[in-house]
Design an enzyme around this catalytic site. Sequence first.
Site, PDB file in Angstrom:
ATOM      1  N   ASP A   1       0.877  -1.167   0.000  1.00  0.00           N
ATOM      2  CA  ASP A   1       0.000   0.000   0.000  1.00  0.00           C
ATOM      3  C   ASP A   1       0.921   1.226   0.000  1.00  0.00           C
ATOM      4  O   ASP A   1       2.122   1.112   0.301  1.00  0.00           O
ATOM      5  CB  ASP A   1      -0.870  -0.033   1.262  1.00  0.00           C
ATOM      6  CG  ASP A   1      -1.683   1.233   1.434  1.00  0.00           C
ATOM      7  OD1 ASP A   1      -2.280   1.696   0.442  1.00  0.00           O
ATOM      8  OD2 ASP A   1      -1.715   1.780   2.559  1.00  0.00           O
ATOM      9  N   ASP A  57      -0.225   5.101   0.850  1.00  0.00           N
ATOM     10  CA  ASP A  57      -0.522   6.129   1.859  1.00  0.00           C
ATOM     11  C   ASP A  57      -0.449   5.537   3.266  1.00  0.00           C
ATOM     12  O   ASP A  57      -1.193   4.620   3.601  1.00  0.00           O
ATOM     13  CB  ASP A  57      -1.935   6.702   1.637  1.00  0.00           C
ATOM     14  CG  ASP A  57      -2.080   7.388   0.279  1.00  0.00           C
ATOM     15  OD1 ASP A  57      -1.154   8.091  -0.127  1.00  0.00           O
ATOM     16  OD2 ASP A  57      -3.141   7.222  -0.355  1.00  0.00           O
TER      17      ASP A  57
END
Length: 217
Positions: A12, A14
């Site tokens: 991922d 963020d």
Amino acid sequence: MRKYEYRGVIFDLDGVLTDTAHYHYLAWKNLAESVGANFDESFNEQLKGVDRMGSLNLILAASGKNFSDADKLALADQKNLHYQSLIAQLSPADLLPGAAESLQQIRAAGLKTALASVSKNAQAVIERLGIADQFDVVVDAAKIKNSKPDPEIFLTAAAGLDLTSDECFGIEDSIAGIRAIKSASMFALGIGSPVVLTEADVVIAGLHQFSLQDYLK
Ligand code: BG6
Ligand code: MG
């Protein structure tokens, strides 16, 4: 801890590689206050990993007011313009501790890397961070129909790497993201607090604590 002959790692973006999760938080908080919805860190946990319109709908539901589709689009644009102003100056110095080293470690060991972010700003963010060339595959909002917690983004990333779910593990800071990884039948490494990421297989505080050897046979 499950140990496997992993051949790929799916990240991922963020809140894992850079602290843009905080900028999303600030922009959503501002928007929530402008529509009279209560907003705090715990509400924000539900928004992490959820796409823009999905997050907006959760905030608007909390406001108890009705909004037309046109209002919603305008509010989503307002939040995104605010967010984009916050990330305008991102640079390699904004990589979180251990992020660059983790990517290097994984690639040096001959494993493949993919990015799985539902953000429409993901490509711009990785370019500003100077890590766009560190991923064999980038899957962002443009390439999927369903946001996390649906497994689609992790399954699409694994397919792009030409690997099975068993051969990959996912790294996530959000509840929705951990659920997406588990629904994709992958090992889930959580970044943050075990109190929040209760469904992760293992949780570490940040990538500064990551060592690939901990997860290999
Ligand atoms: C995710 C973030 O990566 O991207 C969410 O965790 C954010 O907080 C989502 O809402 C969508 O981002 P964007 O940049 O498309 O509005
Ligand atoms: Mg995240």
